[in-house]
Design a protein around this motif. Structure first.
Motif, PDB file in Angstrom:
ATOM      1  N   GLY A 138     -25.912 -14.542  18.214  1.00 59.68           N
ATOM      2  CA  GLY A 138     -26.365 -15.066  19.756  1.00 59.68           C
ATOM      3  C   GLY A 138     -25.530 -16.131  20.418  1.00 59.68           C
ATOM      4  O   GLY A 138     -25.732 -16.449  21.559  1.00 59.68           O
ATOM      5  N   GLU A 139     -24.659 -16.723  19.883  1.00 60.39           N
ATOM      6  CA  GLU A 139     -23.645 -17.411  20.548  1.00 60.39           C
ATOM      7  C   GLU A 139     -22.261 -16.967  20.133  1.00 60.39           C
ATOM      8  O   GLU A 139     -21.882 -16.032  19.308  1.00 60.39           O
ATOM      9  N   GLY A 140     -21.283 -17.727  20.642  1.00 62.89           N
ATOM     10  CA  GLY A 140     -19.844 -17.213  20.469  1.00 62.89           C
ATOM     11  C   GLY A 140     -18.938 -16.900  21.564  1.00 62.89           C
ATOM     12  O   GLY A 140     -19.509 -16.896  22.701  1.00 62.89           O
ATOM     13  N   ASN A 141     -17.835 -16.442  21.513  1.00 67.04           N
ATOM     14  CA  ASN A 141     -16.858 -16.188  22.526  1.00 67.04           C
ATOM     15  C   ASN A 141     -17.419 -14.984  23.152  1.00 67.04           C
ATOM     16  O   ASN A 141     -16.814 -14.752  24.391  1.00 67.04           O
ATOM     17  N   LEU A 142     -18.160 -14.071  22.766  1.00 67.62           N
ATOM     18  CA  LEU A 142     -18.460 -12.778  23.504  1.00 67.62           C
ATOM     19  C   LEU A 142     -19.930 -12.928  24.216  1.00 67.62           C
ATOM     20  O   LEU A 142     -20.502 -11.940  24.517  1.00 67.62           O
ATOM     21  N   ALA A 143     -20.671 -14.186  23.986  1.00 70.16           N
ATOM     22  CA  ALA A 143     -21.996 -14.531  24.771  1.00 70.16           C
ATOM     23  C   ALA A 143     -21.993 -14.148  26.111  1.00 70.16           C
ATOM     24  O   ALA A 143     -21.082 -14.489  26.605  1.00 70.16           O
ATOM     25  N   GLY A 144     -23.010 -13.743  26.581  1.00 68.24           N
ATOM     26  CA  GLY A 144     -22.926 -13.119  27.903  1.00 68.24           C
ATOM     27  C   GLY A 144     -22.759 -11.746  28.244  1.00 68.24           C
ATOM     28  O   GLY A 144     -22.932 -11.526  29.463  1.00 68.24           O
ATOM     29  N   LYS A 145     -22.133 -11.176  27.297  1.00 69.32           N
ATOM     30  CA  LYS A 145     -21.736  -9.735  27.336  1.00 69.32           C
ATOM     31  C   LYS A 145     -22.847  -8.786  26.803  1.00 69.32           C
ATOM     32  O   LYS A 145     -23.537  -9.409  25.965  1.00 69.32           O
ATOM     33  N   ARG A 146     -22.745  -7.821  27.250  1.00 70.45           N
ATOM     34  CA  ARG A 146     -23.708  -6.644  26.691  1.00 70.45           C
ATOM     35  C   ARG A 146     -22.988  -5.616  25.808  1.00 70.45           C
ATOM     36  O   ARG A 146     -21.892  -5.532  26.173  1.00 70.45           O
ATOM     37  N   ALA A 147     -23.769  -4.918  24.927  1.00 71.26           N
ATOM     38  CA  ALA A 147     -23.070  -3.912  24.092  1.00 71.26           C
ATOM     39  C   ALA A 147     -24.072  -2.918  23.912  1.00 71.26           C
ATOM     40  O   ALA A 147     -25.285  -3.128  23.406  1.00 71.26           O
ATOM     41  N   MET A 148     -23.613  -1.784  23.560  1.00 71.91           N
ATOM     42  CA  MET A 148     -24.618  -0.501  23.248  1.00 71.91           C
ATOM     43  C   MET A 148     -23.580   0.472  22.574  1.00 71.91           C
ATOM     44  O   MET A 148     -22.439   0.647  22.550  1.00 71.91           O
ATOM     45  N   LEU A 149     -24.599   1.128  21.378  1.00 73.86           N
ATOM     46  CA  LEU A 149     -24.034   2.073  20.749  1.00 73.86           C
ATOM     47  C   LEU A 149     -24.306   3.636  21.341  1.00 73.86           C
ATOM     48  O   LEU A 149     -25.467   3.711  21.597  1.00 73.86           O
ATOM     49  N   ILE A 150     -23.361   4.288  21.307  1.00 71.34           N
ATOM     50  CA  ILE A 150     -23.665   5.952  21.256  1.00 71.34           C
ATOM     51  C   ILE A 150     -23.290   6.537  20.456  1.00 71.34           C
ATOM     52  O   ILE A 150     -22.126   6.752  19.827  1.00 71.34           O
ATOM     53  N   VAL A 151     -24.244   6.991  19.484  1.00 72.66           N
ATOM     54  CA  VAL A 151     -24.161   7.661  18.126  1.00 72.66           C
ATOM     55  C   VAL A 151     -24.608   9.110  18.099  1.00 72.66           C
ATOM     56  O   VAL A 151     -25.603   9.235  18.471  1.00 72.66           O
ATOM     57  N   THR A 152     -23.683   9.745  17.450  1.00 67.07           N
ATOM     58  CA  THR A 152     -24.221  11.317  17.265  1.00 67.07           C
ATOM     59  C   THR A 152     -24.528  11.545  15.383  1.00 67.07           C
ATOM     60  O   THR A 152     -23.566  10.738  14.971  1.00 67.07           O
ATOM     61  N   ALA A 153     -25.476  12.373  15.081  1.00 66.75           N
ATOM     62  CA  ALA A 153     -25.678  12.540  13.900  1.00 66.75           C
ATOM     63  C   ALA A 153     -26.130  13.888  13.455  1.00 66.75           C
ATOM     64  O   ALA A 153     -26.613  14.511  14.446  1.00 66.75           O
ATOM     65  N   GLY A 154     -25.383  14.387  12.491  1.00 64.12           N
ATOM     66  CA  GLY A 154     -25.783  15.630  12.343  1.00 64.12           C
ATOM     67  C   GLY A 154     -27.263  16.272  11.750  1.00 64.12           C
ATOM     68  O   GLY A 154     -27.782  17.153  12.124  1.00 64.12           O
ATOM     69  N   GLY A 155     -27.915  15.187  11.150  1.00 63.86           N
ATOM     70  CA  GLY A 155     -29.372  15.206  10.668  1.00 63.86           C
ATOM     71  C   GLY A 155     -30.187  15.272  11.932  1.00 63.86           C
ATOM     72  O   GLY A 155     -30.139  14.840  12.969  1.00 63.86           O
ATOM     73  N   TRP A 156     -31.516  15.705  11.315  1.00 65.84           N
ATOM     74  CA  TRP A 156     -32.734  15.826  12.319  1.00 65.84           C
ATOM     75  C   TRP A 156     -33.060  14.251  12.521  1.00 65.84           C
ATOM     76  O   TRP A 156     -32.898  13.353  11.558  1.00 65.84           O
ATOM     77  N   GLU A 157     -33.700  14.099  13.642  1.00 63.39           N
ATOM     78  CA  GLU A 157     -34.346  12.798  14.030  1.00 63.39           C
ATOM     79  C   GLU A 157     -35.417  12.187  12.684  1.00 63.39           C
ATOM     80  O   GLU A 157     -35.424  11.098  12.692  1.00 63.39           O
ATOM     81  N   SER A 158     -36.085  13.105  12.540  1.00 67.73           N
ATOM     82  CA  SER A 158     -36.819  12.856  11.317  1.00 67.73           C
ATOM     83  C   SER A 158     -36.354  12.439  10.162  1.00 67.73           C
ATOM     84  O   SER A 158     -36.942  11.496   9.486  1.00 67.73           O
ATOM     85  N   HIS A 159     -35.084  12.867   9.798  1.00 73.62           N
ATOM     86  CA  HIS A 159     -34.401  12.268   8.751  1.00 73.62           C
ATOM     87  C   HIS A 159     -34.174  10.834   8.732  1.00 73.62           C
ATOM     88  O   HIS A 159     -34.105  10.316   7.478  1.00 73.62           O
ATOM     89  N   TYR A 160     -34.205  10.444   9.789  1.00 71.52           N
ATOM     90  CA  TYR A 160     -33.655   8.838  10.173  1.00 71.52           C
ATOM     91  C   TYR A 160     -35.001   8.199  10.735  1.00 71.52           C
ATOM     92  O   TYR A 160     -34.792   7.172  11.051  1.00 71.52           O
TER      93      TYR A 160
END
Length: 258
Positions: A138-160
């Motif tokens: 929550g603190e550090g040199n990258l505080a104040g920036k935003r981040a997001m993952l875009i992730v693909t998976a071969g399995g079904w959503e229900s598997h996760y």
């Protein structure tokens, strides 16, 4: 907004490649400035080693932490590392895009983190005392920036899902979202997931890009995941355990989210 997309997939004609191209075009059309670190195209060096310092000496004992710190402090990092760090400084938002391989990110992206997250840059910062244990989570040199993952998976959503055989996707991504992103200060947005990648046809791709476009349009206003700040009073210091009165009958990753 300045947006850095760190992309890890070896095939430009893949679903991931198409999603990357869509993301860049959509963001630029919306007026954002975008840089892309296409790690496979860059032939990114994956392993952290003595060659990451311009002052390395063959045969000398290699201490990864100390070598990283000295190279960072004295401007003696290899050029590829310094360039990526400058991209991170420039960015208001960082997107990591990758396929879920063996329950984690591809090795080339992990290698980007290992090398770019130098001691003094992404960790090892801030005072360590009885009331403050470094500037992290929550603190550090990258505080104040935003981040997001875009992730693909071969399995079904229900598997996760919560009761799925692969385990909940939030738990699988916790080391990345809480560790790699929140640790150095990012506000971490909920991930954008694509499941059953081998079943994505043109119609499904249109649906996916419509949903992704909406997420990209709301990068600046989406509520981040409510990870508890390390030095915000929720944790005993220096033990760094959650206070006994917070979620007393629970355990697991979820207790670190408010």
């Amino acid at each position: 907004m300045n947006i850095l997309l760190v992309y890890a997939h070896p095939e430009s004609a893949s679903l991931n490649g198409s999603l990357k191209d869509f993301t860049v075009k959509h963001l630029e059309n919306a007026g954002h400035s975008v840089q892309v670190s296409d790690l496979y195209a860059m032939k990114w060096k994956t392993s952290l080693d003595a060659d990451d310092s311009l002052d390395s000496i063959n045969g000398e004992f290699f201490d990864a932490v100390m070598s990283s710190r000295q190279a960072f402090d004295h401007g003696r990092q290899s050029e590829d590392i310094a360039i990526e760090q400058e991209k991170l400084r420039w960015a208001d938002t960082v997107i990591l895009q990758f396929p879920l391989w063996w329950f984690s990110m591809p090795a080339i992206l992990k290698g980007w983190v290992d090398r770019v997250y130098a001691n003094g840059f992404a960790y090892g910062v801030g005072e360590h005392s009885d009331t403050h244990w470094g500037d992290r989570y929550g603190e550090g040199n990258l505080a104040g920036k935003r981040a997001m993952l875009i992730v693909t998976a071969g399995g079904w959503e229900s598997h996760y899902s919560a009761r799925g055989i692969n385990g909940p996707i939030d738990d699988i991504l916790f080391p990345i979202q809480h560790g790699i992103l929140y640790y150095p200060g990012f506000d971490v947005l909920p991930p954008f997931m694509v499941y059953r990648t081998n079943k994505v046809d043109q119609a499904k791709f249109i649906d996916i890009t419509h949903e992704l476009g909406q997420r990209l349009d709301h990068l600046a206003i989406t509520t981040p995941i409510g990870f508890r700040q390390q030095n915000g009073g929720s944790y005993a210091i220096p033990q760094l355990t959650l206070r006994e009165d917070i979620a007393p009958d629970r355990s697991g990753f979820a207790i670190h989210i408010e």
